[in-house]
Scaffold this motif. Structure first.
Motif, PDB file in Angstrom:
ATOM      1  N   SER A 165       5.375   0.181 -10.316  1.00  0.00           N
ATOM      2  CA  SER A 165       5.852   0.773  -9.056  1.00  0.00           C
ATOM      3  C   SER A 165       5.669  -0.176  -7.884  1.00  0.00           C
ATOM      4  CB  SER A 165       5.123   2.091  -8.789  1.00  0.00           C
ATOM      5  OG  SER A 165       3.719   1.921  -8.822  1.00  0.00           O
ATOM      6  N   GLY A 166       4.559  -0.910  -7.867  1.00  0.00           N
ATOM      7  CA  GLY A 166       4.311  -1.835  -6.763  1.00  0.00           C
ATOM      8  C   GLY A 166       5.282  -2.991  -6.731  1.00  0.00           C
ATOM      9  N   SER A 167       5.730  -3.445  -7.911  1.00  0.00           N
ATOM     10  CA  SER A 167       6.715  -4.526  -7.959  1.00  0.00           C
ATOM     11  C   SER A 167       8.095  -4.029  -7.542  1.00  0.00           C
ATOM     12  CB  SER A 167       6.777  -5.122  -9.369  1.00  0.00           C
ATOM     13  OG  SER A 167       5.535  -5.699  -9.736  1.00  0.00           O
ATOM     14  N   MET A 168       8.360  -2.749  -7.750  1.00  0.00           N
ATOM     15  CA  MET A 168       9.656  -2.182  -7.373  1.00  0.00           C
ATOM     16  C   MET A 168       9.749  -1.936  -5.863  1.00  0.00           C
ATOM     17  SD  MET A 168      10.187   0.614 -10.450  1.00  0.00           S
ATOM     18  CE  MET A 168      11.767   1.235  -9.844  1.00  0.00           C
ATOM     19  N   SER A 211      15.286  -1.390  -6.810  1.00  0.00           N
ATOM     20  CA  SER A 211      14.668  -0.769  -7.983  1.00  0.00           C
ATOM     21  C   SER A 211      14.324  -1.794  -9.054  1.00  0.00           C
ATOM     22  CB  SER A 211      15.612   0.285  -8.566  1.00  0.00           C
ATOM     23  OG  SER A 211      15.938   1.269  -7.602  1.00  0.00           O
ATOM     24  N   ASP A 212      14.491  -3.058  -8.761  1.00  0.00           N
ATOM     25  CA  ASP A 212      14.280  -4.101  -9.763  1.00  0.00           C
ATOM     26  C   ASP A 212      12.795  -4.441  -9.905  1.00  0.00           C
ATOM     27  OD1 ASP A 212      15.108  -5.921 -11.693  1.00  0.00           O
ATOM     28  OD2 ASP A 212      15.238  -7.550 -10.244  1.00  0.00           O
ATOM     29  N   ALA A 213      12.511  -5.288 -10.884  1.00  0.00           N
ATOM     30  CA  ALA A 213      11.170  -5.831 -11.159  1.00  0.00           C
ATOM     31  C   ALA A 213      10.275  -4.842 -11.891  1.00  0.00           C
ATOM     32  CB  ALA A 213      10.487  -6.313  -9.876  1.00  0.00           C
ATOM     33  N   TRP A 214      10.808  -3.701 -12.326  1.00  0.00           N
ATOM     34  CA  TRP A 214      10.023  -2.757 -13.128  1.00  0.00           C
ATOM     35  C   TRP A 214       9.577  -3.378 -14.447  1.00  0.00           C
ATOM     36  CZ3 TRP A 214      12.581  -2.222 -17.672  1.00  0.00           C
ATOM     37  CH2 TRP A 214      13.957  -2.488 -17.660  1.00  0.00           C
ATOM     38  N   GLY A 237       8.384   7.780 -10.833  1.00  0.00           N
ATOM     39  CA  GLY A 237       7.764   7.988  -9.526  1.00  0.00           C
ATOM     40  C   GLY A 237       8.519   7.318  -8.401  1.00  0.00           C
ATOM     41  N   VAL A 238       8.924   6.076  -8.607  1.00  0.00           N
ATOM     42  CA  VAL A 238       9.629   5.338  -7.562  1.00  0.00           C
ATOM     43  C   VAL A 238      11.023   5.920  -7.332  1.00  0.00           C
ATOM     44  CG1 VAL A 238      10.626   3.102  -6.943  1.00  0.00           C
ATOM     45  CG2 VAL A 238       8.327   3.215  -7.898  1.00  0.00           C
ATOM     46  N   THR A 239      11.706   6.304  -8.400  1.00  0.00           N
ATOM     47  CA  THR A 239      13.044   6.888  -8.252  1.00  0.00           C
ATOM     48  C   THR A 239      12.998   8.161  -7.414  1.00  0.00           C
ATOM     49  OG1 THR A 239      13.784   5.971 -10.373  1.00  0.00           O
ATOM     50  CG2 THR A 239      15.012   7.851  -9.506  1.00  0.00           C
ATOM     51  N   ILE A 240      12.015   9.001  -7.647  1.00  0.00           N
ATOM     52  CA  ILE A 240      11.863  10.228  -6.857  1.00  0.00           C
ATOM     53  C   ILE A 240      11.610   9.894  -5.389  1.00  0.00           C
ATOM     54  CG2 ILE A 240      10.384  12.243  -6.466  1.00  0.00           C
ATOM     55  CD1 ILE A 240       9.982  12.360  -9.515  1.00  0.00           C
ATOM     56  N   SER A 256       3.997  -3.170   2.259  1.00  0.00           N
ATOM     57  CA  SER A 256       4.829  -2.964   1.078  1.00  0.00           C
ATOM     58  C   SER A 256       5.287  -4.281   0.464  1.00  0.00           C
ATOM     59  CB  SER A 256       6.034  -2.108   1.459  1.00  0.00           C
ATOM     60  OG  SER A 256       6.833  -1.841   0.331  1.00  0.00           O
ATOM     61  N   THR A 257       5.791  -5.184   1.285  1.00  0.00           N
ATOM     62  CA  THR A 257       6.299  -6.457   0.763  1.00  0.00           C
ATOM     63  C   THR A 257       5.169  -7.355   0.271  1.00  0.00           C
ATOM     64  OG1 THR A 257       6.362  -7.239   3.064  1.00  0.00           O
ATOM     65  CG2 THR A 257       8.433  -6.480   2.098  1.00  0.00           C
ATOM     66  N   PHE A 258       4.045  -7.325   0.956  1.00  0.00           N
ATOM     67  CA  PHE A 258       2.902  -8.137   0.525  1.00  0.00           C
ATOM     68  C   PHE A 258       2.432  -7.680  -0.852  1.00  0.00           C
ATOM     69  CE2 PHE A 258      -1.450  -9.919   0.951  1.00  0.00           C
ATOM     70  CZ  PHE A 258      -1.116 -11.186   1.396  1.00  0.00           C
ATOM     71  N   GLY A 259       2.324  -6.350  -1.026  1.00  0.00           N
ATOM     72  CA  GLY A 259       1.912  -5.819  -2.319  1.00  0.00           C
ATOM     73  C   GLY A 259       2.938  -6.062  -3.406  1.00  0.00           C
ATOM     74  N   CYS A 260       4.212  -5.968  -3.062  1.00  0.00           N
ATOM     75  CA  CYS A 260       5.287  -6.229  -4.022  1.00  0.00           C
ATOM     76  C   CYS A 260       5.185  -7.649  -4.565  1.00  0.00           C
ATOM     77  CB  CYS A 260       6.634  -5.995  -3.361  1.00  0.00           C
ATOM     78  SG  CYS A 260       8.058  -6.358  -4.419  1.00  0.00           S
TER      79      CYS A 260
END
Length: 517
Positions: free
Chosen positions: A65-68, A276-279, A306-309, A370-374
Motif C-alpha cells: 500500500s505504501g508503494s502505491m 495504483s502501480d508498484a503493488w 485497501g488502497v482501491t477503496i 506520502s511521496t517520501f514514504g512511497c
C-alpha cells in the motif's frame, strides 16, 4: 528485525579442515571446539534459502500500500477529468483501474506462492519464458519503470515542498545549461532520494520501520481528507451540480461514440494506473518475508483492496467539495473546479475549499509524507531486483554484494545515481507515460505466465491459486492489452520511445550472457 542479518552469496569458499588426528593422539575437545567456531566465524553470509525471514505480514502489506500511495491520487484526477468530461466516467476509470489491479495482484499471488524468492516478478518471468524475457524486464525496470517512478515521485515531493517553501519550488531556476534547466526542486528531489538511499543502506530493519510509520501516516491523512469531504464540509450545491449531471457525455450518443469513450477512458487511465502501480514491489523482497508462500499473496490482496477503496472514496470526496467542471481562468478553487485545479493539485484545492489557506498547507505536508514514504518502499524493493539479476550474472557483479548491514548497498547507490539523472531529464507527466506503457507490457506477460506454468510445471506446489482462474486472469489480459494498444496509437510520442528502451535490452542481454561465459 536484526539489522545485521545477511542474505547470502551463492559461492562458498573452501576452508581447510581442522587438523584433528585420530588413533595415536587426539586434541583437547575444547581446542577442537574452538577451531570449529573459528572456521564457522570465517564463513561467508548464509545463502538466500537459509536466510531468516524478517519482514512481517504487516510490513509486507505496508510495502504494497505504501508503494502505491504517492502523489498521484492528489493530482491525476484533474487531467482525467479534462479527458473524460463527466463525473461518472471519472469514477468508472478509477473503478476499472481498481478491478484490474486487484485481478493482477491476486493472480501474482499464485506465482508468489510457487516461487517465494527475492526478485519476485523477475523470477516469475524467468520460470515462464526463460532468462532473456526476465532480463528485459529487469532492464526495463532499471531504465524506466522503477527508476522513472521513483524520479516522478521525488519530483512530486519537491513540487509540494515548494508550496511551503517557495525558494525550493520548480519556479526557482538555479542554472540554465541550455539542454536542461536546473531548479531548486530538482535538487531537492535528488536530496530526498539520497537521504532515503542512505537510510536503507543501514539495514532492512531501518527501511521496514520507516515504511510502517509513513504508510500509517499517509493512510490516516488520506482518511482525514475523505471524512472531511464526505461528512463535514460537503457542499450541497456542488453535490447537486456534480451528481445531477453525473452521466454527462453519455446522454448524447451523437457527440461521442462508445468507441471514442472507451479510447478516452484508456488515455485517462494512464493517471489512475500510475497512481495504483508498484503493488508488485513486495514480490522483489519475498526472500526476506516471513512465510512468503502465505504472506506475499495475503499482502498483495489486502494492500491493493485497501488502497482501491481509499482511492474511490477520495474521488467521491472531491466530487462533494469541488465542482467537476471549471474554468481555467477561475479566480478561486470553486471556479476552477476539478478539471482546472491549479497545477492539477486537486487534493490541495479540495482541502483549500474546506479549510481555507491552511488546507493548502496541510495538503502539502500530507503529500510530502506520502511521496517520501512511497519512495522508501520503491527504493528498498528495487535494489533487491537488481541484486537477483546480478546473482544470475546478468547485471554488474557488485550489485549482488551485501554491505555490513546485510543489504545490497552497491545496488542501492547505483539505483540512486540513475534516478537522479531522470530527475534532471524529464517532467513528471513524461515519466508517467513512459512508465505505464512499459510496465503494462510486463504485467500482461506475467499474468499470461500463470497459464504457461499450469501446463509447463503442473507438479509445482501452489499454496494459493489465482482467484477466478482462468476467467479473471484472462479478463485482465484483455483489458490490459486494450489499454496498451490504445496508448500506442493515442500517445506514440511516449510509447514508441518506451518500446525502444525495452528493445535496447536485447543487445545488453547477449553482452551480459557472453560476459558471464
Amino acid at each position: 528485525m536484526n539489522t545485521n542479518s545477511k542474505r547470502g552469496v551463492s559461492n562458498f569458499q573452501v576452508f581447510e579442515r581442522p587438523n584433528i588426528t585420530f588413533g595415536r593422539k587426539t586434541q583437547n575437545p575444547l581446542q577442537v571446539k574452538s577451531q570449529q567456531l573459528m572456521v564457522k566465524s570465517q564463513q561467508p553470509p548464509m545463502s538466500q534459502s537459509s536466510t531468516p525471514k524478517k519482514v512481517s505480514l504487516l510490513t509486507a502489506t505496508a510495502i504494497v500500500s505504501g508503494s502505491m500511495i504517492g502523489s498521484g491520487i492528489f493530482i491525476v484526477s484533474a487531467d482525467m477529468g479534462r479527458v473524460l468530461g463527466s463525473p461518472f466516467l471519472l469514477l468508472l476509470a478509477w473503478a476499472i483501474t481498481g478491478v484490474m489491479t486487484l485481478i493482477a495482484a491476486l493472480s501474482y499471488g499464485e506465482l508468489a506462492g510457487m516461487f517465494p524468492k527475492s526478485g519476485g516478478q523477475y523470477q516469475y518471468l524467468k520460470e515462464s519464458y526463460g532468462e532473456m524475457v526476465a532480463f528485459l524486464f529487469g532492464w526495463a525496470m532499471f531504465a524506466v519503470i522503477q527508476s522513472g517512478t521513483i524520479a516522478a515521485v521525488a519530483v512530486a515531493f519537491a513540487k509540494f515542498t515548494g508550496v511551503l517553501v517557495p525558494a525550493l519550488g520548480p519556479e526557482n531556476i538555479l542554472a540554465d545549461l541550455g539542454f536542461v534547466k536546473l531548479s531548486a526542486a530538482q535538487l531537492l528531489a535528488i536530496a530526498s532520494l539520497f537521504v532515503l538511499t542512505y537510510l536503507n543502506t543501514r539495514g532492512l530493519q531501518t527501511g521496514a520501520v520507516i515504511q510502517d510509520v509513513l504508510t500509517g501516516a499517509k493512510a490516516l491523512s488520506l482518511g482525514l481528507l475523505i471524512v472531511l469531504g464526505l461528512f463535514v464540509y460537503n457542499n450541497p450545491e456542488v453535490v447537486s451540480q456534480n451528481f445531477g449531471n453525473f452521466f454527462n457525455n453519455l446522454k448524447s450518443t451523437e457527440s461521442l461514440s462508445f468507441l471514442a469513450i472507451g479510447s478516452a477512458i484508456g488515455v485517462a487511465m494512464v493517471g489512475s494506473l500510475f497512481s495504483s502501480d508498484a503493488w508488485n514491489n513486495v514480490t522483489f523482497i519475498a526472500g526476506e518475508i516471513e512465510n512468503p508462500k502465505r504472506n506475499v499473496p495475503l499482502a498483495l490482496g489486502m494492500g491493493v483492496i485497501g488502497v482501491t477503496i481509499l482511492y474511490m472514496l477520495a474521488n467521491l470526496a472531491y466530487l462533494c467539495v469541488l465542482p467537476f467542471w471549471g474554468d481555467t481562468a477561475g479566480g478561486d478553487v470553486l471556479n476552477k473546479g476539478i478539471q482546472y485545479a491549479t497545477q492539477d493539485r486537486v487534493g490541495t484545492a479540495a482541502l483549500t475549499a474546506m479549510l481555507g489557506l491552511s488546507g493548502g498547507v496541510l495538503m502539502a505536508v500530507i503529500i510530502m509524507i506520502s511521496t517520501f514514504g512511497c519512495n522508501n518502499g520503491l527504493l528498498l524493493s528495487g535494489s533487491r531486483l537488481y541484486q537477483s539479476m546480478a546473482t544470475d550474472g546478468l547485471f554488474f557483479d557488485k550489485m549482488k554484494d551485501l554491505n555490513a548491514n546485510g543489504v545490497p548497498g552497491f545496488a542501492l547507490w547505483v539505483q540512486f545515481i540513475w534516478c537522479s539523472v531522470l530527475c534532471l531529464s524529464g517532467k513528471y507527466g513524461d515519466l508517467l507515460d513512459y512508465v505505464m506503457f512499459a510496465v503494462m507490457l510486463f504485467y500482461i506477460l506475467t499474468v499470461v505466465g500463470i497459464f504457461i506454468l499450469r501446463k509447463k510445471r503442473p507438479e509445482l506446489e501452489r499454496p494459493y491459486k489465482a482467484f477466478g482462474y482462468p476467467y479473471l486472469p484472462a479478463l485482465y489480459i484483455v483489458l490490459a492489452g486494450l489499454f496498451t494498444v490504445n496508448l500506442l496509437f493515442t500517445k506514440p510520442q511516449f510509447t514508441v520511445p518506451g518500446l525502444v528502451i525495452v528493445g535496447l535490452g536485447f543487445p545488453l542481454y547477449f553482452w551480459a550472457k557472453g560476459r558471464r561465459g
